[in-house]
Design a protein around this motif. Structure first.
Motif, PDB file in Angstrom:
ATOM      1  N   CYS A  64       0.828  -1.212   0.000  1.00  0.00           N
ATOM      2  CA  CYS A  64       0.000   0.000   0.000  1.00  0.00           C
ATOM      3  C   CYS A  64       0.859   1.258   0.000  1.00  0.00           C
ATOM      4  O   CYS A  64       0.621   2.186  -0.792  1.00  0.00           O
ATOM      5  N   MET A  65       1.841   1.300   0.848  1.00  0.00           N
ATOM      6  CA  MET A  65       2.708   2.473   0.895  1.00  0.00           C
ATOM      7  C   MET A  65       3.599   2.549  -0.339  1.00  0.00           C
ATOM      8  O   MET A  65       3.947   3.642  -0.791  1.00  0.00           O
ATOM      9  N   GLY A  66       3.938   1.422  -0.916  1.00  0.00           N
ATOM     10  CA  GLY A  66       4.714   1.426  -2.158  1.00  0.00           C
ATOM     11  C   GLY A  66       3.952   2.069  -3.294  1.00  0.00           C
ATOM     12  O   GLY A  66       4.507   2.831  -4.083  1.00  0.00           O
ATOM     13  N   PHE A  67       2.645   1.770  -3.383  1.00  0.00           N
ATOM     14  CA  PHE A  67       1.836   2.433  -4.409  1.00  0.00           C
ATOM     15  C   PHE A  67       1.746   3.932  -4.138  1.00  0.00           C
ATOM     16  O   PHE A  67       1.824   4.743  -5.064  1.00  0.00           O
ATOM     17  N   CYS A  68       1.593   4.301  -2.883  1.00  0.00           N
ATOM     18  CA  CYS A  68       1.545   5.738  -2.542  1.00  0.00           C
ATOM     19  C   CYS A  68       2.856   6.424  -2.905  1.00  0.00           C
ATOM     20  O   CYS A  68       2.850   7.509  -3.493  1.00  0.00           O
ATOM     21  N   TYR A  69       3.983   5.802  -2.573  1.00  0.00           N
ATOM     22  CA  TYR A  69       5.274   6.385  -2.904  1.00  0.00           C
ATOM     23  C   TYR A  69       5.479   6.432  -4.411  1.00  0.00           C
ATOM     24  O   TYR A  69       6.006   7.406  -4.945  1.00  0.00           O
ATOM     25  N   GLY A  70       5.079   5.382  -5.092  1.00  0.00           N
ATOM     26  CA  GLY A  70       5.225   5.352  -6.547  1.00  0.00           C
ATOM     27  C   GLY A  70       4.429   6.451  -7.225  1.00  0.00           C
ATOM     28  O   GLY A  70       4.926   7.138  -8.122  1.00  0.00           O
ATOM     29  N   PHE A  71       3.186   6.649  -6.786  1.00  0.00           N
ATOM     30  CA  PHE A  71       2.371   7.704  -7.382  1.00  0.00           C
ATOM     31  C   PHE A  71       2.889   9.091  -7.006  1.00  0.00           C
ATOM     32  O   PHE A  71       2.800  10.030  -7.803  1.00  0.00           O
ATOM     33  N   ALA A  72       3.464   9.234  -5.824  1.00  0.00           N
ATOM     34  CA  ALA A  72       4.074  10.511  -5.448  1.00  0.00           C
ATOM     35  C   ALA A  72       5.294  10.802  -6.319  1.00  0.00           C
ATOM     36  O   ALA A  72       5.504  11.949  -6.746  1.00  0.00           O
ATOM     37  N   ILE A  73       6.069   9.788  -6.613  1.00  0.00           N
ATOM     38  CA  ILE A  73       7.231   9.966  -7.476  1.00  0.00           C
ATOM     39  C   ILE A  73       6.787  10.303  -8.898  1.00  0.00           C
ATOM     40  O   ILE A  73       7.376  11.168  -9.552  1.00  0.00           O
ATOM     41  N   ILE A  74       5.728   9.659  -9.382  1.00  0.00           N
ATOM     42  CA  ILE A  74       5.208   9.969 -10.713  1.00  0.00           C
ATOM     43  C   ILE A  74       4.732  11.416 -10.772  1.00  0.00           C
ATOM     44  O   ILE A  74       5.013  12.137 -11.727  1.00  0.00           O
ATOM     45  N   GLY A  75       4.028  11.860  -9.747  1.00  0.00           N
ATOM     46  CA  GLY A  75       3.557  13.244  -9.713  1.00  0.00           C
ATOM     47  C   GLY A  75       4.695  14.238  -9.686  1.00  0.00           C
ATOM     48  O   GLY A  75       4.668  15.261 -10.374  1.00  0.00           O
ATOM     49  N   ARG A  76       5.702  13.954  -8.892  1.00  0.00           N
ATOM     50  CA  ARG A  76       6.853  14.862  -8.825  1.00  0.00           C
ATOM     51  C   ARG A  76       7.611  14.882 -10.150  1.00  0.00           C
ATOM     52  O   ARG A  76       8.058  15.928 -10.606  1.00  0.00           O
ATOM     53  N   TYR A  77       7.732  13.740 -10.784  1.00  0.00           N
ATOM     54  CA  TYR A  77       8.426  13.653 -12.069  1.00  0.00           C
ATOM     55  C   TYR A  77       7.695  14.453 -13.141  1.00  0.00           C
ATOM     56  O   TYR A  77       8.307  15.253 -13.859  1.00  0.00           O
ATOM     57  N   THR A  78       6.384  14.254 -13.271  1.00  0.00           N
ATOM     58  CA  THR A  78       5.642  14.972 -14.307  1.00  0.00           C
ATOM     59  C   THR A  78       5.567  16.466 -14.002  1.00  0.00           C
ATOM     60  O   THR A  78       5.611  17.279 -14.924  1.00  0.00           O
ATOM     61  N   SER A  79       5.462  16.835 -12.746  1.00  0.00           N
ATOM     62  CA  SER A  79       5.438  18.244 -12.382  1.00  0.00           C
ATOM     63  C   SER A  79       6.757  18.920 -12.731  1.00  0.00           C
ATOM     64  O   SER A  79       6.774  20.034 -13.291  1.00  0.00           O
ATOM     65  N   THR A  80       7.865  18.270 -12.441  1.00  0.00           N
ATOM     66  CA  THR A  80       9.169  18.833 -12.774  1.00  0.00           C
ATOM     67  C   THR A  80       9.348  18.937 -14.276  1.00  0.00           C
ATOM     68  O   THR A  80       9.839  19.948 -14.785  1.00  0.00           O
ATOM     69  N   LYS A  81       8.914  17.914 -14.993  1.00  0.00           N
ATOM     70  CA  LYS A  81       9.056  17.919 -16.443  1.00  0.00           C
ATOM     71  C   LYS A  81       8.225  19.033 -17.073  1.00  0.00           C
ATOM     72  O   LYS A  81       8.701  19.755 -17.956  1.00  0.00           O
ATOM     73  N   GLN A  82       6.986  19.217 -16.610  1.00  0.00           N
ATOM     74  CA  GLN A  82       6.138  20.274 -17.158  1.00  0.00           C
ATOM     75  C   GLN A  82       6.644  21.663 -16.785  1.00  0.00           C
ATOM     76  O   GLN A  82       6.551  22.601 -17.579  1.00  0.00           O
ATOM     77  N   SER A  83       7.184  21.804 -15.596  1.00  0.00           N
ATOM     78  CA  SER A  83       7.738  23.096 -15.184  1.00  0.00           C
ATOM     79  C   SER A  83       8.928  23.478 -16.050  1.00  0.00           C
ATOM     80  O   SER A  83       9.060  24.639 -16.461  1.00  0.00           O
ATOM     81  N   LEU A  84       9.792  22.514 -16.321  1.00  0.00           N
ATOM     82  CA  LEU A  84      10.943  22.800 -17.172  1.00  0.00           C
ATOM     83  C   LEU A  84      10.522  23.121 -18.601  1.00  0.00           C
ATOM     84  O   LEU A  84      11.091  24.014 -19.236  1.00  0.00           O
ATOM     85  N   LEU A  85       9.513  22.413 -19.112  1.00  0.00           N
ATOM     86  CA  LEU A  85       9.033  22.702 -20.464  1.00  0.00           C
ATOM     87  C   LEU A  85       8.409  24.089 -20.558  1.00  0.00           C
ATOM     88  O   LEU A  85       8.654  24.819 -21.531  1.00  0.00           O
ATOM     89  N   SER A  86       7.632  24.476 -19.568  1.00  0.00           N
ATOM     90  CA  SER A  86       7.025  25.803 -19.599  1.00  0.00           C
ATOM     91  C   SER A  86       8.075  26.883 -19.391  1.00  0.00           C
ATOM     92  O   SER A  86       7.976  27.979 -19.965  1.00  0.00           O
ATOM     93  N   PHE A  87       9.095  26.617 -18.612  1.00  0.00           N
ATOM     94  CA  PHE A  87      10.174  27.582 -18.413  1.00  0.00           C
ATOM     95  C   PHE A  87      10.935  27.800 -19.721  1.00  0.00           C
ATOM     96  O   PHE A  87      11.270  28.930 -20.079  1.00  0.00           O
ATOM     97  N   ARG A  88      11.189  26.714 -20.449  1.00  0.00           N
ATOM     98  CA  ARG A  88      11.865  26.844 -21.738  1.00  0.00           C
ATOM     99  C   ARG A  88      10.992  27.579 -22.750  1.00  0.00           C
ATOM    100  O   ARG A  88      11.499  28.285 -23.612  1.00  0.00           O
ATOM    101  N   LEU A  89       9.694  27.387 -22.679  1.00  0.00           N
ATOM    102  CA  LEU A  89       8.772  28.019 -23.616  1.00  0.00           C
ATOM    103  C   LEU A  89       8.766  29.529 -23.458  1.00  0.00           C
ATOM    104  O   LEU A  89       8.716  30.258 -24.452  1.00  0.00           O
ATOM    105  N   PHE A  90       8.831  30.015 -22.223  1.00  0.00           N
ATOM    106  CA  PHE A  90       8.741  31.440 -21.983  1.00  0.00           C
ATOM    107  C   PHE A  90      10.078  32.148 -21.972  1.00  0.00           C
ATOM    108  O   PHE A  90      10.150  33.333 -21.700  1.00  0.00           O
ATOM    109  N   LEU A  91      11.168  31.458 -22.237  1.00  0.00           N
ATOM    110  CA  LEU A  91      12.474  32.129 -22.314  1.00  0.00           C
ATOM    111  C   LEU A  91      12.779  32.603 -23.691  1.00  0.00           C
ATOM    112  O   LEU A  91      12.480  32.412 -24.675  1.00  0.00           O
TER     113      LEU A  91
END
Length: 91
Positions: A64-91
């Motif tokens: 149960c906690m492994g699924f929670c940690y896995g989904f938290a890691i997925i969320g952090r990964y996609t959030s970081t990826k989208q933030s970097l893409l939007s940062f590159r877009l506006f530069l």
């Protein structure tokens, strides 16, 4: 018992999730893993970390906690990826 649970949850969410995000970036760059497969790999990281490092005594809590940690890691990964893409877009 409660303090042990809180300590492991803080350690896993604050320190191990960024480490796994970096590992997934290295994996996607070095092993050429396609983007649709990365969430499955991250979920596997979360399950393996939870079961082997923090919740060795109980399989059910570890899963149960492994699924929670896995989904938290997925969320952090996609959030970081989208933030970097939007940062590159506006530069």
């Amino acid at each position: 018992m409660i303090t042990t649970f809180v300590q492991t949850a803080v350690v896993d969410s604050a320190f191990l999730a960024p480490v796994f995000c970096l590992l997934s970036q290295l994996l996607s760059r070095l092993a050429y893993v396609k983007y649709p497969c990365i969430p499955s790999v991250l979920l596997g990281y979360g399950l393996a970390c939870s079961k082997s490092l923090t919740y060795r005594q109980s399989t059910m809590i570890g899963a149960c906690m492994g699924f929670c940690y896995g989904f938290a890691i997925i969320g952090r990964y996609t959030s970081t990826k989208q933030s970097l893409l939007s940062f590159r877009l506006f530069l």
